[in-house]
Scaffold this active site. Structure first.
Site, PDB file in Angstrom:
ATOM      1  N   GLU A 188     -11.309  46.037   7.034  1.00 34.85           N
ATOM      2  CA  GLU A 188     -11.671  47.369   6.568  1.00 34.85           C
ATOM      3  C   GLU A 188     -13.156  47.401   6.311  1.00 34.85           C
ATOM      4  O   GLU A 188     -13.775  46.360   6.092  1.00 34.85           O
ATOM      5  CB  GLU A 188     -10.939  47.715   5.263  1.00 34.85           C
ATOM      6  CG  GLU A 188      -9.638  48.464   5.479  1.00 34.85           C
ATOM      7  CD  GLU A 188      -8.431  47.565   5.304  1.00 34.85           C
ATOM      8  OE1 GLU A 188      -7.321  48.039   5.520  1.00 34.85           O
ATOM      9  OE2 GLU A 188      -8.608  46.391   4.964  1.00 34.85           O
ATOM     10  N   CYS A 222       5.116  48.382  10.537  1.00 33.90           N
ATOM     11  CA  CYS A 222       4.194  47.230  10.579  1.00 33.90           C
ATOM     12  C   CYS A 222       4.460  46.227   9.463  1.00 33.90           C
ATOM     13  O   CYS A 222       4.513  45.022   9.704  1.00 33.90           O
ATOM     14  CB  CYS A 222       2.746  47.713  10.555  1.00 33.90           C
ATOM     15  SG  CYS A 222       2.261  48.570   9.056  1.00 33.90           S
ATOM     16  N   HIS A 244       1.726  58.844   8.517  1.00 34.44           N
ATOM     17  CA  HIS A 244       1.250  57.485   8.336  1.00 34.44           C
ATOM     18  C   HIS A 244       2.161  56.690   7.402  1.00 34.44           C
ATOM     19  O   HIS A 244       2.267  55.470   7.529  1.00 34.44           O
ATOM     20  CB  HIS A 244      -0.184  57.541   7.777  1.00 34.44           C
ATOM     21  CG  HIS A 244      -0.947  56.276   8.003  1.00 34.44           C
ATOM     22  ND1 HIS A 244      -0.847  55.515   9.154  1.00 34.44           N
ATOM     23  CD2 HIS A 244      -1.851  55.610   7.221  1.00 34.44           C
ATOM     24  CE1 HIS A 244      -1.634  54.463   9.063  1.00 34.44           C
ATOM     25  NE2 HIS A 244      -2.251  54.490   7.905  1.00 34.44           N
ATOM     26  N   GLU A 293      -2.889  46.604   0.248  1.00 30.33           N
ATOM     27  CA  GLU A 293      -2.912  47.794   1.079  1.00 30.33           C
ATOM     28  C   GLU A 293      -1.522  48.445   1.173  1.00 30.33           C
ATOM     29  O   GLU A 293      -1.414  49.632   1.448  1.00 30.33           O
ATOM     30  CB  GLU A 293      -3.427  47.420   2.474  1.00 30.33           C
ATOM     31  CG  GLU A 293      -3.963  48.572   3.277  1.00 30.33           C
ATOM     32  CD  GLU A 293      -3.083  48.799   4.476  1.00 30.33           C
ATOM     33  OE1 GLU A 293      -2.255  47.919   4.784  1.00 30.33           O
ATOM     34  OE2 GLU A 293      -3.218  49.856   5.087  1.00 30.33           O
ATOM     35  N   CYS A 302      -2.659  43.490   9.663  1.00 30.84           N
ATOM     36  CA  CYS A 302      -2.906  44.880  10.035  1.00 30.84           C
ATOM     37  C   CYS A 302      -3.618  44.882  11.377  1.00 30.84           C
ATOM     38  O   CYS A 302      -4.703  44.334  11.504  1.00 30.84           O
ATOM     39  CB  CYS A 302      -3.769  45.555   8.982  1.00 30.84           C
ATOM     40  SG  CYS A 302      -4.293  47.200   9.459  1.00 30.84           S
ATOM     41  N   CYS A 317      -2.833  52.080  14.164  1.00 34.18           N
ATOM     42  CA  CYS A 317      -1.874  53.165  13.901  1.00 34.18           C
ATOM     43  C   CYS A 317      -2.483  54.329  13.131  1.00 34.18           C
ATOM     44  O   CYS A 317      -2.043  55.462  13.301  1.00 34.18           O
ATOM     45  CB  CYS A 317      -0.604  52.674  13.234  1.00 34.18           C
ATOM     46  SG  CYS A 317      -0.839  51.631  11.844  1.00 34.18           S
ATOM     47  N   THR A 368     -10.026  51.285   8.211  1.00 31.01           N
ATOM     48  CA  THR A 368      -9.332  50.220   8.911  1.00 31.01           C
ATOM     49  C   THR A 368      -9.764  50.168  10.363  1.00 31.01           C
ATOM     50  O   THR A 368      -9.676  51.166  11.081  1.00 31.01           O
ATOM     51  CB  THR A 368      -7.821  50.485   8.837  1.00 31.01           C
ATOM     52  OG1 THR A 368      -7.452  50.560   7.460  1.00 31.01           O
ATOM     53  CG2 THR A 368      -7.041  49.372   9.512  1.00 31.01           C
ATOM     54  N   TYR A 413       4.253  52.408   7.822  1.00 29.98           N
ATOM     55  CA  TYR A 413       4.372  51.202   6.992  1.00 29.98           C
ATOM     56  C   TYR A 413       5.790  50.624   7.019  1.00 29.98           C
ATOM     57  O   TYR A 413       5.976  49.452   6.697  1.00 29.98           O
ATOM     58  CB  TYR A 413       3.977  51.530   5.550  1.00 29.98           C
ATOM     59  CG  TYR A 413       2.491  51.675   5.372  1.00 29.98           C
ATOM     60  CD1 TYR A 413       1.795  52.693   6.019  1.00 29.98           C
ATOM     61  CD2 TYR A 413       1.770  50.812   4.577  1.00 29.98           C
ATOM     62  CE1 TYR A 413       0.433  52.837   5.863  1.00 29.98           C
ATOM     63  CE2 TYR A 413       0.400  50.949   4.415  1.00 29.98           C
ATOM     64  CZ  TYR A 413      -0.259  51.962   5.066  1.00 29.98           C
ATOM     65  OH  TYR A 413      -1.610  52.096   4.911  1.00 29.98           O
TER      66      TYR A 413
END
Lengths: 481, 481, 481, 481
Positions: free
Chosen positions: B257, B299, B292, B447, B100, B104, B191, B296
């Site tokens: 995180e 990434c 969001h 996650e 991660c 973003c 994050t 995913y």
């Protein structure tokens, strides 16, 4: 404007006189037989929708030859937008028919030949692209349906065409004549052929140098001498023969496939698009597969919409629509259905221009789309049956409901939640049965596995299309190699 | 040109002085601690890529405010092409970091607030959109990173914010001052907050009329007085503390995180973007989630690429790459990975313009994308482990390989297929371990379930977004109702 | 009575002095190192349970040699009931340790050799069965643990043992001496070897006639000269080295594997159980695999019980236990876990007597059991993480909770539903992390794939064991062939 | 000896004269109608097998009342061995008929009532157990078939029986007479009722104190005045009406369900086994469900055997049996099928004695078994269709094969691998079609979901049966709570 009306299309079928057999008997006219009429009606719907003003943006396009408005099923895709609209159109047709409407294989095949004939000409200075363009203009001008004929009988699958004991197991050239060629063989699983005006024939696999006789592609009217169709059976097909058709589920539409035999059929020169260029057989097959595999992310998704709608409806009628597990299962059905659609749209978005100027979808995404199609409709069907309840397969005929002696029992005990008559409930259940266990299941389930190539074919292409070399290089770098 | 270099970004971190604790100790500088450095390096990579000429089309965009070239992570999406490019950029980042990279959520949150502040102003004649635009210009001009802070502590989940015994369980306004407000509470799972210049805070759920104090959105520098970060642990995080870092797997990058506590933090008026407009809380949350959730499909797919590459590499090193089942499993991994990507792209393709002029992805596809993300990485990981072999979790440390007494054993018996030294093999295995069981698994697995909302949230949205009414009408029509 | 106490077992470990290396350093005593102590404690639990009165029916049995009460782990199974009790015992151990307790491979290997040595003797008039029986009596009398050593290094997997460039890639006989033999090679993934008194070595695959030197089976004390263990790393293993071990999750137990090198180790004649009988190598491997594959339907199910319990607990603590989707996911976890158990029990129920008089489980069911084990724990883990929430991988260390500056934040904001302190919640979460992403994941996930043979091995056996001929005959009959 | 021959059973059917309607017409004799004959033949097979010497150990048992040899379908299970043998017998029947043979619901219901009537008597000093025992002796002595009638019409599922507008939606007592009672209502999905001598009626759900009129259980001859059967339709059922039955797939056997209406039927006192004991309704339902749910791990597995055999056969005929992916898919089919079986056997192994002396299977495993049954047959079917190929649903009728004009085409082009005539291939394909899309799919697919209760019912029971309290305590202990 070269758009045929639905009625005109049906008229052409009356006059077509293709040679067809069904269950051991001749079928002089597909419209007169209750089994073969629904497939014709499904095909006709592609004409009907193009007549509807609000559907024109989806169902029509502008011919890049003539600038005239044509049916999108006869269109050569010229942009990513065209690729996307094709998917939307197919989903729309799926929603309106809940079956295979049979016109996309021809469309995808025409787009394939448009590109491949161009490529062959570039290498061999052959005249195929011009010939094919002439044929295509004829199709567009008259708004005709050509059926794609690809899969051969194959005999023993461990042997290539030239190794077969019976060489006819793959359709092949048997004689060269002055103005054309003579071919023999058979094509299996031919979707919509019995309702089509023309047949387009292409090879079914990669070919070796010594297999030139199998490297033939051409188009020919479906009623040409020497061509015979043997109509394929479907589960519950004869419910359409029952008086009142009480239990058919889908009242109007259906799909059809047939075995098409070519017994020494003469193909005139101007309709030949490949003859012996074996090196292009694999490319043709692969390009057709690519184009056709994303189609399933349109049509099957549309059928899925109907099944989801029917399932939501039966849950309401039976009073279970608010149960947590029912809501969860419906969400899962939608989720799977949209996942199918997603890969088709991604394939269109990532599509690119071919040398001929037409557009083709992304090959990796096309195969990803189709591989999901070989799986998810089965799970969607299972969930639909879960929500529908066992009554789906234990309920009486809708005829019993009308019977003076037991009809009142059926009406009383098959009633749904307050206000829902048994007839309403049974109709929806019969539709779910049609799609998951009846004539509709042929295309929604089994053909979802095998149409446009079986899962293993997709797996092979997926690995081939993926850029494993680059993927490895990322991994190497991150771990210090 | 407002593009910060990677080095400049790292410099800003040195001067940031946010208040951070890690494993019970203060962390004065994230770059000096081997555990917190890799996350900073991953974030830095978003700067580095924007510096590379060949990456500029993806990693930069033109600000619609100033016309200047800015980092795409600070860009307001203005077209479907922008939406697509975002996905491609995120996949590229995933490939290069296998973790991660944390930038973003801020990007998606800025795009959300850009649209929602506009909508609030339209209804309430508030000045939020202008304020937010000013903030955004500041971010773009200085190429800063804001971290999105959304999830509250929540206390007992059966109670709404105003029903909690401890009202701080949801961040809230505790005092109105002349030029601003004071807030208290905590945000979980933040994050990249420890590497970020700014924090953007938004509500985490729909709010009732009586919950105005929770309806606050604002931005504030990360090192503001009253803000404390408590760094989250990850599996195998302390391998980075070992001398030589022999077994970290991913040599450079990682994610992070933290728990972010706001203890009576003052927010100046010009940084407040919502204050009491409870009716917009749900819309804000939903729009952010939508934006969001497709991220995913970028990434995680990039991380998947690395895992697939590593798995293909280990198969080659161990001499199993030609086994039928290994090829089949690799194809399946690619297939699942691309299916994740497909729905993100479809979401971008079907995206549309918001009232503010920005573009947002299709809400149904966004949720479909994310729901697949909650599932497939687990199966991809399982297949990777299947191909890698049990050695993945039984092999010695790479330190043993260097030991004078047993190193020769390790080198001899962990050798791969001819020519592959044990060290090469162990490095790739450690990378697979990192992604499937180590620090990388935090974002690739857990996650993937919970980030941007848990599976159940997606299921609810999928049903809500689906047009079941129309689906039912198709079903009714086909069965004669 | 030949039952060693837990304490005595731990004493034997102190005196064992096997040659072990861990992370590049010698490990003189497994109990003194916080990383290697938990595996020893897990093994010790097999002794502890046998001491408990209420557990004796499960954990002890009557030796068929001496009639004395022995630990069931040292017992030769003599009935279907024995086979069933073994499964129950392993599940019980899984529940109490939540890890691999390492004693079943040795048990399954002894049962295998008991039968196979008998068979070899029958064919070749060798003295192996008597020798093995003597060894077994020694084990039973002293309640010792032997570790099974099977998997070789394998080098290039495309080549058989005799084709390898480095012949040591498979352990082999290098010299025949007067009273024994000398062997060289290495065994990988050796479970519990560092805590074991003895090592039992067997071939890892079918062998050809020319591969007699690889067809060796024997037992030898673990601390024999020439034997070196290199300890395998696990995710988060060094959390045990942290002061207070705040974040280890499983406070007491763990599993371990190591690489075991045999450098010219002398094996005395009386400890040799196979020497050159290549035709029995495959049978030995298959029988061991069969016995061991059902074991996984015991131990992993027990670990699954703990994970399910922990997940139910965290749901309660967080106040989500009544949500429909949480209940559904818990039910699914239980369902999958019990399905694993079912096939193990079915394997025991259908087990049968071997020629030697011992009992062996059904081979088809054993493979069915193990193939499910390669899949379901991953899904169970995914569901556990789904219910646990993202906090599983973003929460601070439990050390932060004790810190004077930020401890109160952690205690305040990580609190659960009314009355649940943050510490309680974090402890359960750390346990879930341990099993799904930490040291426990080694055996619960990766080793579930590869232990006792990888999925492909099970698939091959499943087809081989199924009676397809009969199945076909039923089909033929029903369709009139 | 009270074993009826198959022929005698068929004779009883001729004389039965139950009142049956099918597709709106009376069905005076099930044997004379080609649609209803195969179900009768499947039931008859339970008599036939009991006549075969080699099958007697499975298909017969010793009555614990009389010591006489009886059909196991009429036996009260008295040991774990009995429970196991039941599963084996059902699998055997599935293999021989590839359909629902309809005799197990009655068997499971008798075993349930045997136990529950005992329990009621214990609490209420009622005479039910003796009455039921008398009935059971009558069944055993005459080797009769009773059909279990459980599921009510249910009306609006949001309301309990007493809340329904039409109280007949649940069968209920309408009048008490001197020597018996009068009942009214209807039972749905009644398996094999039209071929059965007796009907056993039980409640379908838990009942409230005020719902005493619904708490009735009794047995009554199937041809009693007031009882009407309305025969349920199945996909492709009318293929049996076609001349030559060329395409039926399964030449002899089939299953059947019907709607059974009770219009003021008089039940004599000696046949009443429950009347108003509402507190036992739930226990009865649950015990019946438990007993019946494991049955599916027998019969469906047997049908699975046939489908697997047919699939292996078609792969050979088509020359694909050695392809890696085909072998892998066959292994998967076997694996799933045996996993179904495993839980049934585990349920029998863990079964225990009821207060009445009969044995009942383990409740947790019974539900685990059934929940797998609601899933795996769909996947097995999908894999079968994958291997069979698209020809499964596109091939002509076998009538076409005999047609003088096109028969030679069919014979030529549908030939299999060397030596396999088209007729052989088509017969096997039609059998696969029958099981996955035809009459056989009713029981193999849809009824696998809903028979003995739908998946949600199993999920609820699984959670209830699991010992979560103990599971949590293990977790607590391991993490130090």
């Amino acid at each position: 404007m070269p758009l045929m009306t639905k009625d005109d299309y049906l008229s052409t079928l009356k006059n077509l006189k293709s040679r067809i057999f069904i269950q051991g008997k001749p079928l002089p006219n597909v419209l007169d037989n209750p089994i073969s009429r629904p497939p014709a009606m499904a095909m006709a719907e592609t004409y009907y929708q193009a007549e509807q003003e609000e559907m024109k943006p989806l169902f029509t396009a502008r011919s890049h030859f003539t600038g005239e408005i044509i049916n999108r099923f006869a269109h050569i895709q010229r942009s990513n937008e065209d690729l996307v609209k094709k998917i939307y159109m197919l989903r729309e047709m799926g929603r309106r028919t809940a079956c295979c409407f049979q016109r996309c294989a021809g469309m995808d095949c025409m787009n394939t030949l448009y590109s491949i004939t161009y490529d062959i000409d570039q290498q061999f200075s052959t005249p195929y692209h011009q010939r094919f363009t002439d044929f295509l203009k004829y199709i567009q001008r008259n708004d005709l349906v050509p059926a794609a004929c690809m899969t051969d009988a194959k005999g023993d699958r461990n042997f290539s065409p030239s190794q077969q004991t019976d060489r006819d197991q793959y359709l092949h050239l048997v004689e060269e004549k002055k103005n054309g060629i003579v071919v023999r063989g058979a094509k299996l699983h031919i979707t919509g052929g019995v309702n089509s005006h023309e047949l387009i024939v292409i090879p079914t696999r990669a070919l070796q140098e010594e297999e030139k006789e199998y490297a033939v592609a051409f188009a020919i009217p479906a009623n040409t001498k020497g061509i015979t169709f043997v109509y394929g059976r479907q589960p519950s097909d004869t419910r359409r023969l029952e008086e009142g058709q009480a239990d058919v589920g889908n009242l109007v539409f259906g799909g059809c496939e047939s075995l098409v035999v070519f017994e020494d059929v003469f193909i005139p020169e101007e309709r030949i698009f490949m003859k012996g260029e074996v090196s292009f057989a694999a490319r043709l097959v692969e390009l057709f597969a690519t184009q056709h595999r994303v189609s399933y992310g349109g049509c099957k998704v549309g059928v899925g919409d109907v099944l989801i709608g029917a399932t939501a409806a039966i849950a309401e009628m039976q009073g279970t629509e608010k149960a947590g597990h029912v809501k969860d299962k419906l969400a899962e059905m939608i989720h799977l259905n949209e996942t199918l659609h997603a890969a088709a749209l991604a394939g269109a978005l990532k599509g690119s221009r071919t040398a001929s100027g037409s557009y083709s979808v992304d090959r990796l995404m096309a195969n990803v789309c189709k591989l999901n199609v070989t799986r998810f409709p089965f799970e969607i069907s299972r969930l639909a049956q879960d929500i529908a309840g066992g009554i789906l397969v234990t309920m009486p005929s809708r005829e019993d409901q009308e019977n003076p002696e037991v009809g009142h029992y059926v009406r009383k005990y098959l009633v749904g939640k307050a206000g829902v008559e048994s007839d309403k409930r049974m109709r929806i259940l019969r539709l779910i049965e049609n799609i998951t266990l009846g004539t509709g299941a042929v295309s929604y389930l089994t053909e979802s596995i095998h149409g446009a190539g079986s899962p293993q074919a997709q797996k092979i292409m997926i690995t081939r299309m993926a850029d494993l070399g680059t993927a490895k290089s990322y991994a190497y770098k991150l771990c210090g190699l």
